[in-house]
Design a protein around this motif. Structure first.
Motif, PDB file in Angstrom:
ATOM      1  N   TYR A 110       0.818  -1.224   0.000  1.00  0.00           N
ATOM      2  CA  TYR A 110       0.000   0.000   0.000  1.00  0.00           C
ATOM      3  C   TYR A 110       0.853   1.275   0.000  1.00  0.00           C
ATOM      4  N   LEU A 111       1.944   1.245   0.774  1.00  0.00           N
ATOM      5  CA  LEU A 111       2.776   2.459   0.874  1.00  0.00           C
ATOM      6  C   LEU A 111       4.120   2.244   0.169  1.00  0.00           C
ATOM      7  N   GLY A 112       4.139   1.210  -0.720  1.00  0.00           N
ATOM      8  CA  GLY A 112       5.345   0.972  -1.532  1.00  0.00           C
ATOM      9  C   GLY A 112       6.190  -0.149  -0.947  1.00  0.00           C
ATOM     10  N   GLU A 113       6.772  -0.972  -1.821  1.00  0.00           N
ATOM     11  CA  GLU A 113       7.581  -2.121  -1.388  1.00  0.00           C
ATOM     12  C   GLU A 113       8.700  -1.677  -0.438  1.00  0.00           C
ATOM     13  N   ASP A 114       9.336  -0.565  -0.781  1.00  0.00           N
ATOM     14  CA  ASP A 114      10.479  -0.101   0.031  1.00  0.00           C
ATOM     15  C   ASP A 114      10.027   0.219   1.452  1.00  0.00           C
ATOM     16  N   ALA A 115       8.763   0.684   1.557  1.00  0.00           N
ATOM     17  CA  ALA A 115       8.262   1.119   2.879  1.00  0.00           C
ATOM     18  C   ALA A 115       8.221  -0.035   3.873  1.00  0.00           C
ATOM     19  N   LEU A 116       7.901  -1.221   3.344  1.00  0.00           N
ATOM     20  CA  LEU A 116       7.767  -2.362   4.269  1.00  0.00           C
ATOM     21  C   LEU A 116       9.094  -2.634   4.967  1.00  0.00           C
ATOM     22  N   GLU A 117      10.199  -2.408   4.248  1.00  0.00           N
ATOM     23  CA  GLU A 117      11.507  -2.717   4.833  1.00  0.00           C
ATOM     24  C   GLU A 117      12.120  -1.494   5.501  1.00  0.00           C
TER      25      GLU A 117
END
Ligand code: PPE
Length: 305
Positions: A128-135
């Motif tokens: 939802y807030l971008g793949e990079d955000a999860l990490e």
């Protein structure tokens, strides 16, 4: 961009995507008088499965209650329609959007004889807030807009009209170079994000705004509380002041769309060491292990397609 073969379930029929339309004088379009859900189907090791679908359908019917909105289908009918929708569209991992709203008959705030229209759509929706955000986490801004008070409009209902507040806060944050907003309630304590619940970690313990803080009773919030307690964390559902955010060791958002998204800065104040914290990572891993079914924990939370 959608494949024209996709269908949407609308008032009992599977309808081609482009034909799933409504009249411009639909009551819900003018007054925000609709309720909706957001749930995910995960492509698990045992095949596609709706996650905590029963809780989502239950909340949809609960959200309709303050508006005297009669949803003209049973929970079982909506569940069957959703499973069939996923099969027909050959989806595996997808996001499901049920919506019920006062339809087209008459205008005026009172819905009068307007029908309650119901539709269910599904589509692939990644992080939802971008793949990079999860990490790596996201930078959030405390919004100048406050959350409505639950004494003004039921904030425990997913009412379509509530989301103008979410839009005002979220777009203000993005206009100012942040990825998402954090919204305070009218008392000035922390409520939630525009589309997420908030968790704070301090000295190894978890804190999250209580339901009395004018927030949505998030299903992912409930999942994370359960996973945290199963892992021995103490969880406090309480009021969190604006000031406590700066001294938090960790912060993260939860939501069906947001899943578990770390927050690394609030108004450019670095949270912890400015990256995903260890407790956040522990619970994020537990969440994704759960939904990918690498363990058989909570199998009752899964409705296989
Ligand atoms: C205001 C709000 N608060 C908390 C949550 C998290 O609740 P839950 O999904 O039950 O854990 C959501 C879900 N936001 C939905 C809509 C997102 C959108 O952009 O639309 C979602 O996550 O599906 C909210 O809209």
């Amino acid at each position: 961009e959608r494949d024209s073969l996709d269908t949407i379930w609308m008032n009992g029929e599977f309808t081609d995507w482009e034909d799933a339309t409504t009249h411009v004088l639909t009551h819900g379009l003018h007054y925000g008088t609709g309720v909706f859900e957001g749930a995910r189907c995960y492509d698990t090791e045992n095949g596609p499965a709706l996650f905590r679908w029963d809780a989502h359908v239950e909340r949809l019917f609960d959200s309709a209650k303050p508006y005297d909105m009669e949803i003209p289908y049973t929970k079982e009918e909506l569940t069957e329609a959703t499973l069939e929708l996923i099969r027909t569209n050959e989806l595996e991992s997808c996001y499901i959007r049920p919506v019920a709203y006062f339809g087209y008959h008459q205008l005026g705030v009172s819905p009068g004889d307007c029908p309650t229209d119901v539709a269910i759509a599904a589509w692939p929706w990644g992080a939802y807030l971008g793949e990079d955000a999860l990490e790596n986490g996201i930078d959030v801004m405390v919004s100048s807009w406050r959350k409505h008070a639950s004494s003004q409009i039921p904030t425990n209902a997913k009412t379509n009209g509530l989301y103008v507040n979410s839009l005002l806060a979220g777009e203000e944050a993005r206009r100012n170079g942040y990825e998402e907003a954090l919204v305070l309630n009218k008392e000035g304590n922390v409520a939630e994000g525009p589309g997420e619940n908030l968790f704070m970690v301090r000295d190894g313990e978890l804190y999250t705004p209580a339901l009395s803080e004018s927030i949505l009773d998030g299903i992912t919030r409930d999942t994370v509380i359960t996973l945290a307690e199963e892992r021995g964390y103490d969880v406090h559902e309480t009021a969190i002041s604006r000031g406590e955010l700066n001294t938090a060791d960790e912060l993260f958002f939860t939501g069906s769309a947001a899943e578990v998204t770390p927050i690394r800065k609030v108004d450019n104040v670095v949270i912890g060491d400015g990256s995903r914290g260890p407790v956040t990572e522990d619970l994020q891993s537990a969440f994704f292990d759960l939904v990918e079914r690498t363990s058989d924990e909570h199998d009752d939370w899964f409705t296989y397609v």
